[in-house]
Enzyme design. Structure first.
Site, PDB file in Angstrom:
ATOM      1  N   LYS A 135       0.849  -1.188   0.000  1.00 20.45           N
ATOM      2  CA  LYS A 135       0.000   0.000   0.000  1.00 20.45           C
ATOM      3  C   LYS A 135       0.882   1.234   0.000  1.00 20.45           C
ATOM      4  O   LYS A 135       1.957   1.244   0.613  1.00 20.45           O
ATOM      5  CB  LYS A 135      -0.904   0.018   1.246  1.00 20.45           C
ATOM      6  CG  LYS A 135      -1.721   1.298   1.402  1.00 20.45           C
ATOM      7  CD  LYS A 135      -2.505   1.315   2.707  1.00 20.45           C
ATOM      8  CE  LYS A 135      -3.211   2.658   2.880  1.00 20.45           C
ATOM      9  NZ  LYS A 135      -3.989   2.745   4.132  1.00 20.45           N
ATOM     10  N   GLU A 137      -8.380  12.267  12.532  1.00 17.46           N
ATOM     11  CA  GLU A 137      -7.540  11.094  12.797  1.00 17.46           C
ATOM     12  C   GLU A 137      -6.600  11.271  13.978  1.00 17.46           C
ATOM     13  O   GLU A 137      -5.631  12.035  13.914  1.00 17.46           O
ATOM     14  CB  GLU A 137      -6.731  10.736  11.548  1.00 17.46           C
ATOM     15  CG  GLU A 137      -5.973   9.436  11.684  1.00 17.46           C
ATOM     16  CD  GLU A 137      -5.468   8.900  10.355  1.00 17.46           C
ATOM     17  OE1 GLU A 137      -4.645   7.981  10.375  1.00 17.46           O
ATOM     18  OE2 GLU A 137      -5.893   9.399   9.298  1.00 17.46           O
TER      19      GLU A 137
END
Length: 283
Positions: free
Chosen positions: A37, A86
């Site tokens: 990723k 976040e």
């Protein structure tokens, strides 16, 4: 009420074709087994009729994003400002926490559409895989420094005004690190911001990403004299410089990613800052 903001006079972005080509190259590298990723970000430049007042933008963010981490960091006439959903890490005594946030979908225009999009997000293989890379890394790191790690069996939905995310809370008990800053150093960048494996992902970002991140996505937070503190990551943000604003957004690229879908996701992620700057639907 917040003071009025100057009118938008121009909007420019770096070549979107170049960014999507970078995404295509990243997908090819992932499918070839070079990495699992990588997070690629892009920027958009807005020019206004006058100087942007950071206080007014922050007041709008407080109204519009009440559950986010609000931040404004000024230096040398520039201000990084934003409302991040976040959490990177929180430490309180021997307990540490992190919110894994990866995998996204827009909000629906109706309750029915919103629920349908949420159900799709919870079951979508690409988004679940992207999310799982983050959960795996953070739970493994907590296991290295804590006596016990707690987390749910699967992700939940975090619904924000413009976007919804897959969300998993990880808690570590009996943390042996003396300071939250040591945890920040170990964790940043997580696969939600860099990719995995970390070093290969960072090399890919340097090679492919068409911008310098600067302060974008950096850890931002506080620490006290006991080593406790709370840190978020500076996403959903913009760099204000006089009459200009540079907006940033990134996407997690995995083997099943689609460049056009990722591009559209970055537009959704820029929406909170566009709204705070008084630019609601400027495409």
């Amino acid at each position: 009420l917040p003071a009025p903001l100057p009118a938008l006079v121009a909007a420019r972005e770096a070549d979107s074709g170049r960014w999507m080509e970078a995404v295509r190259q990243a997908i090819a590298s992932i499918r070839a087994g070079a990495l699992d990723k990588v997070v690629l970000a892009r920027a958009r430049q807005l020019t206004f009729a006058g100087t942007i007042d950071a206080g007014s933008v922050l007041a709008r963010l407080r109204e519009q994003q009440p559950f986010a981490y609000l931040f404004a960091f000024e230096q040398d006439g520039r201000c990084l400002i934003g409302a991040s959903p976040e959490q990177l890490v929180q430490k309180e005594g021997e307990t540490c926490r992190s919110i894994c946030l990866a995998g996204s979908a827009r909000r629906g225009a109706t309750v029915e559409e919103d629920e349908r999009l949420g159900a799709w997000l919870l079951s979508d293989r690409k988004n679940r895989q992207e999310h799982q890379f983050v959960v795996r890394m953070i739970s493994r790191l907590f296991a290295e420094v804590c006596e016990a790690v707690e987390m749910p069996d699967g992700p939940q939905l975090l619904k924000l005004p413009h976007i919804q995310h897959l969300c998993t809370s990880v808690v570590g008990r009996g943390c042996r690190e003396p300071s939250v800053l040591r945890l920040v150093e170990r964790m940043h960048p997580t696969p939600a911001l860099g990719g995995t494996p970390r070093e290969r992902a960072m090399e890919t970002i340097r090679a492919l990403e068409p911008l310098e991140r600067g302060w974008y996505a950096a850890p931002i937070g506080w620490v006290d004299a006991y080593g406790d503190g709370e840190w978020a990551v500076a996403i959903r943000s913009a760099l204000l410089a006089g009459s200009q604003a540079f907006l940033f957004a990134g996407c997690g690229i995995v083997a099943d990613s689609d460049p056009q879908s990722e591009y559209e996701e970055t537009n959704v992620k820029m929406a909170p800052m566009l709204s705070a700057l008084g630019v609601m639907h400027h495409d």
